[in-house]
Design a protein around this motif. Sequence first.
Motif, PDB file in Angstrom:
ATOM      1  N   LYS A  71     -35.870  44.414 -87.475  1.00  0.00           N
ATOM      2  CA  LYS A  71     -36.700  43.849 -88.552  1.00  0.00           C
ATOM      3  C   LYS A  71     -36.734  44.787 -89.745  1.00  0.00           C
ATOM      4  N   ALA A  72     -36.931  46.077 -89.468  1.00  0.00           N
ATOM      5  CA  ALA A  72     -36.996  47.048 -90.562  1.00  0.00           C
ATOM      6  C   ALA A  72     -35.677  47.112 -91.320  1.00  0.00           C
ATOM      7  N   ALA A  73     -34.563  47.080 -90.581  1.00  0.00           N
ATOM      8  CA  ALA A  73     -33.257  47.140 -91.244  1.00  0.00           C
ATOM      9  C   ALA A  73     -32.992  45.883 -92.061  1.00  0.00           C
ATOM     10  N   GLU A  75     -35.177  43.869 -93.432  1.00  0.00           N
ATOM     11  CA  GLU A  75     -36.061  43.751 -94.598  1.00  0.00           C
ATOM     12  C   GLU A  75     -35.564  44.575 -95.783  1.00  0.00           C
ATOM     13  N   THR A  76     -34.767  45.600 -95.508  1.00  0.00           N
ATOM     14  CA  THR A  76     -34.273  46.432 -96.618  1.00  0.00           C
ATOM     15  C   THR A  76     -33.136  45.761 -97.385  1.00  0.00           C
ATOM     16  N   ALA A  77     -32.564  44.694 -96.815  1.00  0.00           N
ATOM     17  CA  ALA A  77     -31.422  44.032 -97.457  1.00  0.00           C
ATOM     18  C   ALA A  77     -31.902  43.133 -98.580  1.00  0.00           C
ATOM     19  N   GLY A  78     -31.404  43.396 -99.791  1.00  0.00           N
ATOM     20  CA  GLY A  78     -31.799  42.584-100.936  1.00  0.00           C
ATOM     21  C   GLY A  78     -30.809  41.505-101.286  1.00  0.00           C
ATOM     22  N   SER A  82     -25.610  43.693 -98.777  1.00  0.00           N
ATOM     23  CA  SER A  82     -26.420  44.752 -98.173  1.00  0.00           C
ATOM     24  C   SER A  82     -26.886  44.356 -96.775  1.00  0.00           C
ATOM     25  N   LEU A  83     -27.077  43.075 -96.527  1.00  0.00           N
ATOM     26  CA  LEU A  83     -27.416  42.619 -95.180  1.00  0.00           C
ATOM     27  C   LEU A  83     -26.240  42.855 -94.229  1.00  0.00           C
ATOM     28  N   ALA A  86     -26.171  46.476 -93.395  1.00  0.00           N
ATOM     29  CA  ALA A  86     -27.241  46.850 -92.470  1.00  0.00           C
ATOM     30  C   ALA A  86     -26.910  46.428 -91.044  1.00  0.00           C
ATOM     31  N   ARG A 189     -33.248  36.823 -91.953  1.00  0.00           N
ATOM     32  CA  ARG A 189     -33.041  37.362 -93.299  1.00  0.00           C
ATOM     33  C   ARG A 189     -31.823  36.728 -93.958  1.00  0.00           C
TER      34      ARG A 189
END
Length: 263
Positions: A71-73, A75-78, A82-83, A86, A189
Motif C-alpha cells: 500500500k505504501a509503495a 501510494e507513492t506512484a503519481g 512510476s507505478l 514501484a 492504484r
Amino acid sequence: MDSSETYWNDRALLEWQVELGVTDAILDAPVDRYALEPVKPAPKMATPEKPATAPPVPVKAPEVDVVGLAKAAAETAGDLPSLAAAMQAFEHCELKRGARNFVFCDGNPAARVMIIGEAPGREEDRAGRPFVGRAGQLLDRMLEAIAMGRVADDPARSVYITNVMPWRPPSNRTPDAAEIAMMLPFLERHIALADPDIIVLMGNTPCQALLGRTGITRMRGQWVDVLGKPCLPMFHPAYLLRNPIAKREAWADLLELNARLRG
C-alpha cells in the motif's frame, strides 16, 4: 626329644588346626587379629559435570506486513510509469524470483475499457506483455467482433489490459489468496491512475481480488460496482479455449459491453 616324635606332634597339631577351619598356616607377615580395622576412606564424590550451556533461543523476527508495504509503495506512484517502477522494485512477492519478465500492461492507457486478467502465462512471461498467447489472440478476435482493439487510437474503441499478478506463477498455477492480497494495492492504484469508464474482469482471479468472491459461471454478465466504476465479469479466453460451448455466453457479454459503451 627325638626328631621323629616332634614331627608327629607337629603334624597332629596341624591336622587339628585344619579341622578347626584353618586354611593358611603361614603368611608372609604376622597378623594382629585383635587390631581394629583401619577406617576406610570415604568414597570420593564424583564432580558433577557442568551442564552444557543451552544454545540461545533464536528470536523470531517480526512478521513483515507485506500488504502494508505494498500500500505504501503504491501510494507513492503519481503516474503509470512510476507505478510500474514501484511494482518492479517490490521484493516481497516470491513469484518475482522465478519469472523471466515483469508484465505490466498493454493497449491504450486512455481507453474507456480496462481489462483485468489473472497472471502472465508462458508466452506473456517471454514477451513481457499481457494476453499475447493463444488466449490473447482469441481476446483480440473477440474485441474485433465489436470493433474494438488494444491498438486503436480512439479511446472509445480501444482497451487497456493488465493482470492481477505482474509475474508468472510457476507452471501457470492460479495465484493464491496471499499473493492476490499482496498485489491488490498495486492493482487498485493502477485502476485509479488509468481511470477507465468500465472495468472487465476476466476469470475468477480478478473477481476474487476486486469482488472478494469467485464463481465466474454465476457472476459473468452481471454488472457490479468496483471502486466506484461499473464492472462486468466475463469468461477468461483461456476458459473459452477449453470450453468452446461457453463462447455463446461470451458473445452475449461482449454485446452487453458494447451497448454500455454506446449508451
